[in-house]
Design a protein around this motif. Structure first.
Motif, short mmCIF file in Angstrom:
data_model
loop_
_atom_site.label_atom_id
_atom_site.label_comp_id
_atom_site.label_asym_id
_atom_site.label_seq_id
_atom_site.Cartn_x
_atom_site.Cartn_y
_atom_site.Cartn_z
N ASN A 184 1.09 0.60 10.26
CA ASN A 184 -0.35 0.56 10.24
C ASN A 184 -0.85 1.06 9.09
O ASN A 184 -0.62 2.38 8.86
CB ASN A 184 -0.88 1.14 11.62
N PRO A 185 -1.89 0.60 8.38
CA PRO A 185 -2.67 0.83 7.33
C PRO A 185 -3.49 2.23 7.83
O PRO A 185 -3.49 3.33 6.90
CB PRO A 185 -3.52 0.09 6.86
N HIS A 238 -2.65 0.06 -4.17
CA HIS A 238 -2.07 -1.14 -3.77
C HIS A 238 -1.30 -1.69 -5.20
O HIS A 238 -1.78 -1.97 -5.92
CB HIS A 238 -3.23 -2.18 -3.47
N LEU A 239 -0.10 -1.91 -4.82
CA LEU A 239 0.96 -2.42 -5.96
C LEU A 239 0.98 -3.77 -5.74
O LEU A 239 1.25 -4.24 -4.42
CB LEU A 239 2.31 -1.69 -5.54
N CYS A 299 2.98 1.58 3.44
CA CYS A 299 2.66 0.80 4.48
C CYS A 299 3.22 -0.51 4.41
O CYS A 299 3.12 -1.26 3.58
CB CYS A 299 1.15 0.90 4.66
N THR A 300 3.93 -0.95 5.56
CA THR A 300 4.31 -2.61 5.56
C THR A 300 3.24 -3.25 6.09
O THR A 300 3.35 -4.56 5.92
CB THR A 300 5.44 -2.57 6.56
N LEU A 317 0.90 -1.22 0.23
CA LEU A 317 0.13 0.01 0.09
C LEU A 317 1.06 1.28 0.16
O LEU A 317 1.74 1.43 0.81
CB LEU A 317 -0.85 0.12 1.28
N VAL A 318 0.70 2.16 -1.11
CA VAL A 318 1.50 3.28 -1.19
C VAL A 318 0.74 4.53 -1.26
O VAL A 318 -0.59 4.39 -1.78
CB VAL A 318 2.52 3.12 -2.24
#
Length: 190
Positions: free
Chosen positions: A63-64, A38-39, A82-83, A11-12
């Motif tokens: 955290n998203p 979302h990639l 986001c991880t 998520l970027v």
């Protein structure tokens, strides 16, 4: 059987690529609109050799909800990756591309033992700098009655006093609970 290329994502927000390929155009449009993307591994494979634009600091968050808050507040001048907890292979590849391009990667996550371990791994693997993750930041966010620390203690390499303070207080500080402070710091370009 090889894993699929579409279920794992990264998520970027605000990520842009050099060039004019399909993914570069999609990311540029999302950046203009202020929309998260979302990639997938599919995207990365199709854009092999992609070069990220690194003209802004990169917040690497755990955290998203943090990325969502940055998007809702329309904080400009940042890229957010986001991880979503432990980074998957797609997240790891995106961070690797940003690091290789010379990006200023700043990590912010939970003040709990797994969160500190994630920060240590990100720093070791991609040169990510913990940001707003020192003992003063922990003490500003810790509240009696917050969640108890569980798991194996971690002594963070970037602030030796942080681990001691966390053991002393015995409470975790989750990233989303310090959102106002984080967003304020991002708004001031620190």
């Amino acid at each position: 059987m090889a894993p699929d290329l579409v279920s794992r994502t990264c998520l970027v927000l605000g990520l842009r690529l050099e060039g004019d390929g399909p993914l570069a155009r999609r990311l540029a449009e999302a950046t203009r609109a202020g929309d998260p993307v979302h990639l997938s591994a599919w995207d990365l494979r199709r854009a092999e050799g992609m070069q990220p634009v690194v003209d802004a600091p990169v917040l690497v968050c755990e955290n998203p909800q943090v990325l969502e808050a940055v998007a809702e507040r329309q904080v400009e001048g940042w890229v957010v990756v986001c991880t979503a907890g432990e980074p998957n292979l797609v997240v790891d590849e995106v961070l690797g591309l940003l690091a290789a391009a010379g990006g200023d990667l700043r990590y912010h996550g939970d003040f709990d033992w797994p969160g500190l371990a994630l920060a240590e791994r990100a720093a070791g693997r991609h040169g990510v700098r913990p940001w707003l993750m020192g003992v003063a930041d922990y003490l500003a966010g810790v509240a009696v009655g917050g969640p108890q620390l569980v798991g194996t203690p971690v002594d963070p390499s970037w602030d030796p006093e942080l681990g001691a303070a966390m053991r002393h207080h015995g409470h975790a500080v989750h990233e989303e609970t310090v959102l106002p402070r984080l967003l304020d710091a991002m708004g001031h370009g620190r």
